[in-house]
Enzyme design. Structure first.
Site, PDB file in Angstrom:
ATOM      1  CB  CYS A 171     -19.010 -39.522   2.010  1.00  0.00           C
ATOM      2  SG  CYS A 171     -20.544 -39.834   2.895  1.00  0.00           S
ATOM      3  CB  CYS A 176      -3.710 -23.700 -46.911  1.00  0.00           C
ATOM      4  SG  CYS A 176      -5.174 -24.759 -46.768  1.00  0.00           S
ATOM      5  CB  CYS A 197     -14.901 -25.956 -37.205  1.00  0.00           C
ATOM      6  SG  CYS A 197     -15.368 -26.044 -35.451  1.00  0.00           S
TER       7      CYS A 197
END
Length: 411
Positions: A313, A374, A379
């Site tokens: 555009c 392991c 996290c």
């Protein structure tokens, strides 16, 4: 540019616009980065009540353009003025855009207040040849007006049919009285015309013509108010285009010159937008408006069975797929992209299917891939996860203790 597994790349298109490509291991990450980028690209639309169409008209002038450039440099933003919709958008950080908006509104209002007073020579209730009569009776330099009002300064703008006045409102009132007197005595259908308005009925209201207006293309005479109402009706009803002479058997198109004489600039812009909307609506789906809100641009839809091409555009710079009408999506089909739009994590979910080494954090839901080491995994949310049973812990020592006593091993 790259950070934390995310890559951003800026590439130039063939039409010299630019596209930002973001890639990451998780679709959710791409979505998080895309949101603030889209806010910057979409810009900040100014909807201040003081910025009426009359005030925004100043941005067409050289002073208005210089004003925007100056504010851009001061605030490190970019100001885009859409001349079709009379909308202003500011691009930049939220803080800089807010500062630019405040400066632009204040500066425009000051400029509008100090601007020369104006007397229009065209519009509702005025004969279409009024400027010609004013020049004929007062002179092209308005010396006749200066003789009637000594010491005043006047300028005639023939392009915009306007008299500019340096003075106060009382002086403007005197000029309006002189112009009105010329309009009353002007020749043609709006004044003492050769043919009296009472000798003919208006083809629209079928009554005697009042405040008559003669169309340029066919010379048929109408009540000026009836023609204005015809235009306003066309704005509301898209099937009224093209606007033609309403006299039976004529159907001659009403010319732009007539529309400019009959309607103020705000109503004329509204009529143009309605005309474009009527064209798009009557195209049978061949043309569509740019999906950006309030954007006046139109693009041609891709033919059935053909891949969508990007429509860049020129007004809002958004890239749209001409087949599915969503954001342009190179290297992926329209159907697949629509699925990703409905579920941004779809590609991540498919990638996780059947993989034993990929699990989801039980605390934050983040996808974790374990390739080695392991069964203690930390996290990104800070929780320590047991890979065997997905129980979470606040510390790594607590997780190791759990692995030893519950699972008898840390691997």
């Amino acid at each position: 540019m790259s950070f934390a597994g995310v890559k951003c790349h800026l590439e130039e298109n063939e039409n010299h616009s630019f596209r930002v490509q973001i890639s990451a291991n998780a679709t959710k990450t791409v979505a998080e980065l895309r949101r603030p980028l889209e806010e910057i690209v979409n810009g900040r639309t100014i909807n201040h009540p003081s910025l009426t169409p009359t005030v925004l008209q100043h941005l067409f002038s050289r002073d208005g353009i210089n004003l925007m450039k100056s504010i851009q440099q001061e605030t490190r933003t970019y100001i885009l003025f859409d001349r079709h919709s009379l909308k202003v958008r500011i691009f930049g950080s939220s803080v800089n855009a807010a500062e630019a908006e405040q400066k632009l509104v204040q500066s425009l209002m000051l400029y509008h207040g100090s601007k020369q007073l104006e007397v229009s020579l065209r519009g509702r209730g005025l004969p279409p040849d009024l400027m010609k009569q004013v020049v004929k009776k007062l002179g092209p330099d308005l010396h006749g007006l200066k003789e009637k009002i000594p010491g005043a300064n006047f300028t005639l703008n023939t392009k915009h049919h306007m008299i500019y006045i340096c003075g106060d409102k009382e002086l403007k009132h005197k000029v309006e009285e002189i112009v009105y007197e010329i309009a009353q005595t002007s020749s043609g259908p709006n004044g003492s015309s050769e043919m009296s308005n009472t000798e003919i009925a208006c083809p629209i209201c079928l009554c005697e013509v009042e405040d008559g207006y003669q169309l340029e293309s066919c010379s048929h005479l109408f009540c000026q108010l009836c023609l204005v109402e015809q235009c306003e009706s066309a704005i509301k009803n898209l099937d009224s285009f093209p606007i033609c002479c309403a006299k039976e058997g004529c159907r001659a198109p009403i010319l732009l010159r007539d529309l400019k004489a009959l309607l103020p600039i705000e109503k004329l812009e509204e009529l143009f937008r309605a005309s474009l909307g009527a064209f798009v609506a009557s195209s049978g789906g061949i043309y569509r408006f740019c999906p950006s809100p309030d954007c006046p641009s139109v693009y041609r839809v891709a033919d059935p069975g053909t891949p969508g091409e990007p429509f860049v555009c020129g007004a809002c710079y958004a890239e749209t797929c001409t087949r599915c009408h969503l954001e342009y999506h190179p290297c992926i089909s329209c159907e697949r992209y629509r699925e990703f739009k409905e579920d941004p994590d779809l590609s991540l979910k498919e990638w996780c299917k059947g993989k034993d080494h990929v699990k989801t954090c039980p605390v934050c839901g983040y996808t974790i891939e374990k390739t080695d080491g392991c069964n203690h995994v930390e996290c990104r949310c800070g929780r320590h996860i047991c890979w065997a049973c997905l129980e979470s812990f606040a510390t790594g020592d607590a997780c190791y203790e759990h692995l030893r006593f519950v699972h008898s091993a840390i691997i």
